[in-house]
Design a protein around this motif. Structure first.
Motif, PDB file in Angstrom:
ATOM      1  N   SER A  36       0.830  -1.210   0.000  1.00  0.00           N
ATOM      2  CA  SER A  36       0.000   0.000   0.000  1.00  0.00           C
ATOM      3  C   SER A  36       0.859   1.253   0.000  1.00  0.00           C
ATOM      4  N   SER A  37       0.512   2.197  -0.870  1.00  0.00           N
ATOM      5  CA  SER A  37       1.230   3.470  -0.902  1.00  0.00           C
ATOM      6  C   SER A  37       0.985   4.227   0.398  1.00  0.00           C
ATOM      7  N   ASP A  38       1.821   5.196   0.677  1.00  0.00           N
ATOM      8  CA  ASP A  38       1.644   6.026   1.869  1.00  0.00           C
ATOM      9  C   ASP A  38       0.275   6.694   1.852  1.00  0.00           C
ATOM     10  N   ALA A  39      -0.112   7.226   0.693  1.00  0.00           N
ATOM     11  CA  ALA A  39      -1.403   7.921   0.567  1.00  0.00           C
ATOM     12  C   ALA A  39      -2.562   6.956   0.788  1.00  0.00           C
ATOM     13  N   LEU A  40      -2.474   5.746   0.238  1.00  0.00           N
ATOM     14  CA  LEU A  40      -3.533   4.767   0.426  1.00  0.00           C
ATOM     15  C   LEU A  40      -3.636   4.370   1.889  1.00  0.00           C
ATOM     16  N   LEU A  75      -7.460   1.047  -3.705  1.00  0.00           N
ATOM     17  CA  LEU A  75      -8.257  -0.149  -3.449  1.00  0.00           C
ATOM     18  C   LEU A  75      -9.132  -0.478  -4.649  1.00  0.00           C
ATOM     19  N   ASP A  76      -9.483   0.534  -5.422  1.00  0.00           N
ATOM     20  CA  ASP A  76     -10.340   0.348  -6.599  1.00  0.00           C
ATOM     21  C   ASP A  76      -9.634  -0.378  -7.740  1.00  0.00           C
ATOM     22  N   LEU A  77      -8.329  -0.571  -7.638  1.00  0.00           N
ATOM     23  CA  LEU A  77      -7.570  -1.218  -8.710  1.00  0.00           C
ATOM     24  C   LEU A  77      -7.267  -2.695  -8.443  1.00  0.00           C
ATOM     25  N   TYR A  81      -5.000  -5.271 -10.713  1.00  0.00           N
ATOM     26  CA  TYR A  81      -3.766  -5.923 -10.257  1.00  0.00           C
ATOM     27  C   TYR A  81      -3.880  -7.440 -10.410  1.00  0.00           C
ATOM     28  N   ILE A  82      -5.033  -8.003 -10.037  1.00  0.00           N
ATOM     29  CA  ILE A  82      -5.253  -9.446 -10.181  1.00  0.00           C
ATOM     30  C   ILE A  82      -5.070  -9.857 -11.645  1.00  0.00           C
ATOM     31  N   GLN A  83      -5.648  -9.077 -12.552  1.00  0.00           N
ATOM     32  CA  GLN A  83      -5.558  -9.392 -13.982  1.00  0.00           C
ATOM     33  C   GLN A  83      -4.150  -9.157 -14.522  1.00  0.00           C
ATOM     34  N   LYS A  84      -3.535  -8.063 -14.132  1.00  0.00           N
ATOM     35  CA  LYS A  84      -2.187  -7.745 -14.628  1.00  0.00           C
ATOM     36  C   LYS A  84      -1.187  -8.861 -14.302  1.00  0.00           C
TER      37      LYS A  84
END
Length: 130
Positions: A36-40, A75-77, A81-84
Motif C-alpha cells: 500500500s502506498s503512503d497515501a492509500l 483499493l479500486d484497482l 492488479y489481479i488481472q495484470k
C-alpha cells in the motif's frame, strides 16, 4: 502451480508479515505482493506508515518467498492488479474475511489466519510507551 497475489501495508515488519508471505507462497509458484502506498494507507487508516512506501517495498522485495513487489495505489484497482499479474489466488489475512469475496469471479479468495499476539498497531503502541 498458481500465481498468488496479496496486499498489505507491511509497516514495522514483523513475524506475522513473514508468516503470511510464507504461507501465501506455499499455495503456488509465484507470489506477487502489492504494498500500500503512503497515501492509500492514510486513506484506509487515518495515519501514515512509520516507514515510507519505497522502504517497505524494499523490505518485502528482500523476502525469499516474494517474486514481485508493486505499489498498490488504490483499493479500486484490485481487479486490475489481479488481472495484470494473472493471479489465480488472492490471499488476505482473516481480519479481512468476507471483504474480498466479490472478487471470486477473478481469482480464488483465501483468507489466512493471522499470527496471534502480533500486530503492527500493538508494536507501535509499545514503542510509543518507551
Amino acid at each position: 502451480m498458481s500465481n498468488i497475489i496479496t496486499f498489505g501495508t507491511f509497516d514495522v515488519f514483523h513475524v506475522g508479515h513473514l508468516n503470511i508471505l510464507k504461507r501465501a507462497k506455499s499455495l503456488g509458484n509465484r507470489l506477487f505482493v502489492g504494498v500500500s502506498s503512503d497515501a492509500l494507507n492514510f486513506q484506509k487508516k487515518g495515519r501514515y506508515p512509520v516507514y515510507e512506501e519505497y522502504d517497505r517495498m524494499s523490505i518485502i522485495s528482500g523476502i525469499k518467498y516474494v517474486d514481485v513487489v508493486f505499489l498498490e495505489e488504490s483499493l479500486d484497482l484490485k481487479v486490475s492488479y489481479i488481472q495484470k499479474y494473472n493471479a489465480d489466488i488472492l490471499v488476505m489475512g482473516d481480519d479481512w474475511k468476507g471483504k474480498f469475496d466479490h472478487f471470486s469471479s477473478f481469482a480464488k479468495i483465501i483468507y489466512l489466519e493471522r499470527t496471534p499476539t502480533v500486530s503492527t498497531t500493538s508494536i507501535i503502541e509499545v514503542i510509543k510507551k518507551c
